[in-house]
Design a protein around this motif. Structure first.
Motif, PDB file in Angstrom:
ATOM      1  N   THR A 157      72.468   6.547  -1.701  1.00  0.00           N
ATOM      2  CA  THR A 157      73.233   5.350  -1.697  1.00  0.00           C
ATOM      3  C   THR A 157      72.434   4.291  -2.340  1.00  0.00           C
ATOM      4  O   THR A 157      72.808   3.200  -3.021  1.00  0.00           O
ATOM      5  N   LYS A 213      75.047   1.187   5.989  1.00  0.00           N
ATOM      6  CA  LYS A 213      76.384   1.127   5.974  1.00  0.00           C
ATOM      7  C   LYS A 213      77.160   2.250   5.353  1.00  0.00           C
ATOM      8  O   LYS A 213      78.076   2.725   5.923  1.00  0.00           O
ATOM      9  N   ALA A 214      76.534   2.925   4.633  1.00  0.00           N
ATOM     10  CA  ALA A 214      76.980   4.072   3.982  1.00  0.00           C
ATOM     11  C   ALA A 214      77.067   5.341   5.201  1.00  0.00           C
ATOM     12  O   ALA A 214      77.704   6.074   5.278  1.00  0.00           O
ATOM     13  N   GLU A 265      76.957   4.790   8.473  1.00  0.00           N
ATOM     14  CA  GLU A 265      77.770   4.523   9.356  1.00  0.00           C
ATOM     15  C   GLU A 265      79.238   4.790   9.062  1.00  0.00           C
ATOM     16  O   GLU A 265      80.013   5.377   9.739  1.00  0.00           O
ATOM     17  N   SER A 266      79.582   4.442   7.711  1.00  0.00           N
ATOM     18  CA  SER A 266      81.033   4.747   7.380  1.00  0.00           C
ATOM     19  C   SER A 266      81.202   6.228   7.406  1.00  0.00           C
ATOM     20  O   SER A 266      82.158   6.699   7.631  1.00  0.00           O
ATOM     21  N   ARG A 267      80.079   6.963   6.727  1.00  0.00           N
ATOM     22  CA  ARG A 267      80.630   8.488   6.674  1.00  0.00           C
ATOM     23  C   ARG A 267      80.351   9.284   8.339  1.00  0.00           C
ATOM     24  O   ARG A 267      81.102  10.065   8.684  1.00  0.00           O
ATOM     25  N   SER A 323      82.573   7.845  11.869  1.00  0.00           N
ATOM     26  CA  SER A 323      83.791   7.815  12.174  1.00  0.00           C
ATOM     27  C   SER A 323      84.394   9.371  12.706  1.00  0.00           C
ATOM     28  O   SER A 323      85.358   9.579  12.899  1.00  0.00           O
TER      29      SER A 323
END
Length: 100
Positions: free
Chosen positions: A58, A91-92, A94-96, A99
């Protein structure tokens, strides 16, 4: 999985991290004050390996394991870099991973 950002990381905190890292090249970077932020990720081994890969793909960060003693197969990663890069990596991750 837990994540935290330390923005403007203190020398004392970097000292603690440097004593918990096994890679001498990364320790040297830490001790030379090359990093202004640290992202911390804690979780099971599989998620932390994926988190490391996500972080490095990222943004321009250095990822290393922080050694500790945990019988539940939980590990902690330090994601080191400048504030913007570390924030993007977290952020990347947490996003992946949060969820699922």
């Amino acid at each position: 999985m837990k994540t935290q950002l330390i923005n403007g990381v203190s020398q004392g905190t970097l000292g603690i991290i440097s004593r918990k890292v096994g890679d001498k090249k990364i320790v040297a970077q830490i001790l030379q004050n090359e990093f202004t932020a640290v992202g911390l990720c804690q979780g099971d081994v599989v998620r932390m390996l994926v988190a490391s890969d996500i972080a490095e793909k990222t943004s321009d960060v250095v990822v290393t394991e922080i050694s500790g003693v945990c019988p539940q197969h939980i590990i902690c990663l330090a994601i080191l870099g400048d504030v913007t890069s570390v924030e993007a990596a977290l952020k990347a991750i947490e996003s992946r991973l949060m969820s699922k």
